[in-house]
Design a protein around this motif. Sequence first.
Motif, PDB file in Angstrom:
ATOM      1  N   SER A  18     -22.144 -61.277 -36.260  1.00 55.11           N
ATOM      2  CA  SER A  18     -22.383 -60.189 -35.034  1.00 55.11           C
ATOM      3  C   SER A  18     -21.891 -58.310 -35.453  1.00 55.11           C
ATOM      4  O   SER A  18     -21.855 -57.461 -35.056  1.00 55.11           O
ATOM      5  N   THR A  19     -20.773 -58.768 -35.350  1.00 59.02           N
ATOM      6  CA  THR A  19     -19.342 -57.727 -35.473  1.00 59.02           C
ATOM      7  C   THR A  19     -19.803 -57.094 -36.484  1.00 59.02           C
ATOM      8  O   THR A  19     -19.915 -56.007 -36.482  1.00 59.02           O
ATOM      9  N   HIS A  22     -22.960 -55.194 -36.275  1.00 57.95           N
ATOM     10  CA  HIS A  22     -22.806 -53.680 -34.705  1.00 57.95           C
ATOM     11  C   HIS A  22     -22.734 -53.063 -35.491  1.00 57.95           C
ATOM     12  O   HIS A  22     -22.915 -51.845 -34.500  1.00 57.95           O
ATOM     13  N   GLN A  23     -21.695 -53.558 -36.322  1.00 58.43           N
ATOM     14  CA  GLN A  23     -20.342 -52.127 -36.683  1.00 58.43           C
ATOM     15  C   GLN A  23     -21.202 -51.416 -37.392  1.00 58.43           C
ATOM     16  O   GLN A  23     -21.448 -49.937 -37.643  1.00 58.43           O
ATOM     17  N   ALA A  26     -23.589 -49.094 -35.442  1.00 63.92           N
ATOM     18  CA  ALA A  26     -22.952 -48.058 -34.242  1.00 63.92           C
ATOM     19  C   ALA A  26     -22.676 -46.598 -35.474  1.00 63.92           C
ATOM     20  O   ALA A  26     -22.380 -46.078 -35.105  1.00 63.92           O
ATOM     21  N   LEU A  43     -28.592 -47.680 -29.669  1.00 55.34           N
ATOM     22  CA  LEU A  43     -28.710 -49.125 -30.580  1.00 55.34           C
ATOM     23  C   LEU A  43     -30.279 -50.248 -30.371  1.00 55.34           C
ATOM     24  O   LEU A  43     -30.790 -50.716 -30.807  1.00 55.34           O
ATOM     25  N   TRP A  49     -29.293 -53.561 -35.181  1.00 57.27           N
ATOM     26  CA  TRP A  49     -28.265 -54.243 -33.803  1.00 57.27           C
ATOM     27  C   TRP A  49     -29.172 -54.926 -33.158  1.00 57.27           C
ATOM     28  O   TRP A  49     -28.326 -55.688 -33.217  1.00 57.27           O
ATOM     29  N   GLY A  52     -27.299 -58.251 -34.704  1.00 57.76           N
ATOM     30  CA  GLY A  52     -26.714 -58.659 -34.332  1.00 57.76           C
ATOM     31  C   GLY A  52     -27.161 -59.862 -33.563  1.00 57.76           C
ATOM     32  O   GLY A  52     -25.522 -60.398 -33.140  1.00 57.76           O
ATOM     33  N   TRP A  53     -27.283 -59.522 -32.487  1.00 59.95           N
ATOM     34  CA  TRP A  53     -27.294 -60.894 -31.105  1.00 59.95           C
ATOM     35  C   TRP A  53     -27.576 -61.948 -30.945  1.00 59.95           C
ATOM     36  O   TRP A  53     -27.396 -62.395 -30.106  1.00 59.95           O
ATOM     37  N   ASP A  56     -24.794 -63.213 -32.528  1.00 64.13           N
ATOM     38  CA  ASP A  56     -23.400 -63.345 -30.738  1.00 64.13           C
ATOM     39  C   ASP A  56     -24.524 -64.420 -30.061  1.00 64.13           C
ATOM     40  O   ASP A  56     -23.228 -64.363 -29.612  1.00 64.13           O
ATOM     41  N   VAL A 210     -18.871 -54.598 -24.123  1.00 63.23           N
ATOM     42  CA  VAL A 210     -19.896 -54.089 -25.319  1.00 63.23           C
ATOM     43  C   VAL A 210     -20.075 -53.007 -25.382  1.00 63.23           C
ATOM     44  O   VAL A 210     -19.787 -51.981 -27.067  1.00 63.23           O
ATOM     45  N   GLN A 214     -18.557 -50.392 -29.087  1.00 60.51           N
ATOM     46  CA  GLN A 214     -20.119 -50.315 -29.819  1.00 60.51           C
ATOM     47  C   GLN A 214     -18.760 -48.165 -29.770  1.00 60.51           C
ATOM     48  O   GLN A 214     -18.678 -47.859 -31.247  1.00 60.51           O
TER      49      GLN A 214
END
Length: 292
Positions: A18-19, A22-23, A26, A43, A49, A52-53, A56, A210, A214
């Motif tokens: 997930s990181t 998301h990275q 972002a 996002l 993004w 990515g959830w 997560d 969160v 981000q």
Amino acid sequence: MTLAVLAALVAAFAFALSTTLHQRAAKQQQRRRALDLRLLSRLLRTRLWQLGWVPDVVGVCAHAVALRYGPLTLVQPLLASGLFMAILIEAGWNRRPVHRRDLTATLVGTTGLVTFLAAADPRAGVTEPGASAWWWVAAGTVATVAGCLSAARRAGDAARGTLLGIAAGILYGVSAALLKAVAARWHGDPLALALDPRSWALVVVALLGVQVNQAAFQHGRLAAPLVALALTEPVTGVLVGATAFRETLSLTGVRLPLVVGATAALVVGVRLGASRTAPDPAPARRPRPARR
């Protein structure tokens, strides 16, 4: 305890994936202040993004199971292994072989993690801390996070990313403590869960984490916030576990130098891993205007 370990490792892998997603999302956005909700607003409309959830949510569920059956002082250090898993994910994403430095980071960090858990022998404490314990946790969290955010406004780019990463790590560590308390009281009654004030506190702290996380991803190289987050979150979990939850660590005799050495090895492994998984980011791109 075995179930807690397995669930924590599943959560670590899910959070690592997930990181990574998301990275990447972002870094493509315009830079915003740490608490500027426009970043999350943009996002939320980004497919990467949103994707990515998926891991997560899996990670949160596995984390809840781990915290239900294991102490914070065991589960939170295990989550640090997610950084080493991110090394393999990053290599696969870019379709390249794993670098020797990455393998060294994984070996050193994993050895430190296993040694810490074996030497410290974490043991569970109370399942429901009292109200006064939560107020002390809240006071310490607010003061520390506010200090990091204030210092980040005046800091340079790399330092800002580090400070925001520390703030995010603290918020995630406290979120884990709240998740443990909520999971311990879960008996299949959704209404009781919704009326529990700790459930609402968990939502607020997690969302704030969160947002800050981000924002941290947007400043400097990924290494700065990732190292800060990977170190601060388990440390916060251990501190809250040892104080509010009255969990115990065995630090007598030969165990103390082993724990100190293992902690040092974990720090070295995290730093080595983050330095390789964090190439200099490309300049943020302005989002394209929506088509009418």
